[in-house]
Design an enzyme around this catalytic site. Structure first.
Site, PDB file in Angstrom:
ATOM      1  N   HIS A  63      36.910  41.785  46.638  1.00 58.60           N
ATOM      2  CA  HIS A  63      37.142  40.460  47.232  1.00 58.60           C
ATOM      3  C   HIS A  63      37.231  40.615  48.744  1.00 58.60           C
ATOM      4  CE1 HIS A  63      38.170  38.639  43.285  1.00 58.60           C
ATOM      5  NE2 HIS A  63      38.594  39.869  43.020  1.00 58.60           N
ATOM      6  N   ARG A  65      37.038  37.813  50.851  1.00 59.10           N
ATOM      7  CA  ARG A  65      37.742  36.603  51.344  1.00 59.10           C
ATOM      8  C   ARG A  65      36.994  35.764  52.372  1.00 59.10           C
ATOM      9  NH1 ARG A  65      40.843  37.058  47.020  1.00 59.10           N
ATOM     10  NH2 ARG A  65      42.451  38.648  47.143  1.00 59.10           N
ATOM     11  N   ASP A 153      34.965  35.127  38.299  1.00 59.26           N
ATOM     12  CA  ASP A 153      36.097  36.058  38.388  1.00 59.26           C
ATOM     13  C   ASP A 153      37.278  35.440  39.130  1.00 59.26           C
ATOM     14  OD1 ASP A 153      37.532  38.510  38.122  1.00 59.26           O
ATOM     15  OD2 ASP A 153      37.248  38.760  40.262  1.00 59.26           O
ATOM     16  N   HIS A 233      36.973  44.689  34.845  1.00 65.10           N
ATOM     17  CA  HIS A 233      38.329  45.258  34.764  1.00 65.10           C
ATOM     18  C   HIS A 233      39.023  45.189  33.387  1.00 65.10           C
ATOM     19  CE1 HIS A 233      39.173  41.077  35.396  1.00 65.10           C
ATOM     20  NE2 HIS A 233      39.167  41.104  36.706  1.00 65.10           N
ATOM     21  N   ASP A 307      38.497  46.148  42.237  1.00 65.79           N
ATOM     22  CA  ASP A 307      38.989  44.769  42.272  1.00 65.79           C
ATOM     23  C   ASP A 307      39.815  44.579  43.561  1.00 65.79           C
ATOM     24  OD1 ASP A 307      39.502  42.168  41.616  1.00 65.79           O
ATOM     25  OD2 ASP A 307      40.852  42.584  39.952  1.00 65.79           O
ATOM     26  N   HIS A 311      45.681  40.636  50.525  1.00 70.44           N
ATOM     27  CA  HIS A 311      46.482  39.429  50.748  1.00 70.44           C
ATOM     28  C   HIS A 311      47.290  39.605  52.032  1.00 70.44           C
ATOM     29  CE1 HIS A 311      45.578  37.563  46.932  1.00 70.44           C
ATOM     30  NE2 HIS A 311      45.858  38.681  46.300  1.00 70.44           N
TER      31      HIS A 311
END
Ligand SMILES: [Zn+2]
Length: 429
Positions: A63, A65, A153, A233, A307, A311
């Site tokens: 990811h 973002r 996902d 996953h 994965d 954050h």
């Protein structure tokens, strides 16, 4: 003409069955020769004595973002994190803001990655509009814009009718479907694996059957439609059992991955309300980990991923129930694989590298993950003797500091990463 020679390294190239001291010669960004000893002049010579040389790693679930949440990660910072872990190709998930459910978002990712010219970034498109699960996205448009696969996902398609239609379109258009397997009605607010530890912590649990049921649903629909299905996953004994059965029955259109944290760490990592251990699917109990490792040993699993889910600190400093799901992983994935699978002798180093190179390349049908003559010269060089402790607040590239491997002792570290014949990363002490 530009040339590069990597001398005296131990080459592990599972696609070609090489696991021996070899030299690697690169000409104009392509692999020209891999042999026991190469004596040629080159513009740049790298001495890899005592080091392991592999194809650049491929991570088919990350990811980044961007667009929308550049405060968490950008394509640039994510790519730099990848390079520092020896990862030269990534597949980015579509849950950006807005979601990659249309040509312009997919096209933006393609263009941005090209401008940056750091690693190979393969975008995915969403299965449904805004990943809401009730209206199919324009799959053909997504494919034409450069999406390598379709996936919702992060949320998962709950409606079996929509999932079936998505797979039928995907089959017709020859697009890979990647499924995050979760049954919402069973997950129902769960924040960690449902079991002894969740009871101890008094936290709502996600039962393993939530994943098991969705894996069965996806496999049955892939058998029906003939679509190429990749299961993201996997973390439960029930999931890997179902995948093993489908493979035994000969369904080659079904492939599966495990994210490295799911074989490395158990739900006990959540003790103390450690929000970096909060992820989706959750870290499971030890019996599930045992089953997942057995599945890896028996080649039920085709690929390892991270994965990678960056954050902000604020989103992870919330109480456990409210904190964001996910951990970063691109900077540690190779070392985690080596530390938790190779060192305890579950699998060979070559087998682990296979799952991070040619394994995902085959699923994605990309000409990567190999040092074959003529292939793109994407190469990673590792020091297998380096024992180190990852500290996401120091020496790291991802904007996300939320790494579950923070503070853990790992073995094996990337020292150089080469993309298209150009050295893009050198280890800094
Ligand atoms: Zn997911």
């Amino acid at each position: 003409m530009s040339t590069l020679l990597i001398k005296n390294g131990h080459v592990i190239d599972p696609a070609n069955g090489i696991d021996a001291p070899h030299d690697v010669y690169v000409e104009d960004g392509k692999i020209k020769e891999v042999a026991k000893s190469i004596d040629r002049d080159a513009d740049e010579v790298i001495d890899a004595a005592g080091l392991v040389v592999t194809p650049g790693l491929i991570d088919m679930q990350v990811h980044f973002r961007e667009p929308g949440r550049e405060d968490k990660e950008t394509i640039e910072t994510g790519s730099l994190a990848a390079l520092s872990g020896g990862v030269t190709s990534v597949v980015v998930m579509p849950n950006t803001t807005p979601a990659a459910d249309n040509q312009s978002v997919v096209g933006y990712v393609v263009k941005k990655a090209q401008e940056l010219d750091l690693i190979n970034v393969y975008p995915t498109g969403a299965i449904t509009v805004a990943q809401k699960g009730n209206q199919l996205a324009e799959i053909n448009d997504l494919k034409n814009a450069g999406a390598i696969a379709i996936t919702d996902d992060g949320v998962d398609v709950q409606d079996e009718g929509i999932l079936r239609r998505a797979m039928e379109y995907a089959k017709t258009l020859d697009v890979l479907v990647m499924s995050h397997c979760e049954t919402d009605a069973l997950t129902d607010g769960g924040v960690m694996h449902e079991g002894w530890v969740s009871t101890q912590l008094g936290l709502p649990g996600t039962p393993a059957i939530s994943e098991d049921l969705a894996v069965h649903k996806n496999i049955m629909l892939a058998k029906l439609t003939g679509a190429r299905l990749h299961l993201l996953h996997n973390s439960t004994s029930g999931a890997v059992k179902a995948i093993a059965e489908a493979k035994k029955e000969g369904f080659q259109n079904i492939t599966a991955e495990v994210s490295v944290q799911h074989f490395a760490l158990s739900d006990e990592a959540c003790l103390g309300y450690n929000t970096n251990a909060k992820m989706y699917p959750p870290l499971r109990s030890k019996d599930h980990i045992k089953a997942v490792i057995e599945a890896i040993k028996h080649d039920v699993i085709d690929a390892f991923t991270t994965d990678h889910a960056p954050h902000t600190d604020a989103e992870k400093q919330e109480p456990f129930e409210d904190a964001a799901f996910g951990s970063t992983g691109l900077e540690t994935s190779f070392a985690v694989m080596n530390t938790y699978l190779v060192e305890p002798q579950h699998i060979s180093l070559s087998k682990g590298i296979e799952k991070m190179t040619i394994g995902p390349a085959k699923i994605l049908r990309i000409e990567k993950g190999t040092l074959s003559k003529g292939a793109d010269a994407d190469i990673a060089i590792f020091d297998m003797k380096n024992k180190w402790v990852f500290n996401s607040h120091k020496h790291t590239y991802s904007k996300g500091k939320n790494c579950i491997f923070n503070g853990l002792k790992l073995t094996g570290k990337c020292v150089k990463t080469i993309v298209g014949g150009v050295v893009k990363y050198k280890e800094v002490e």
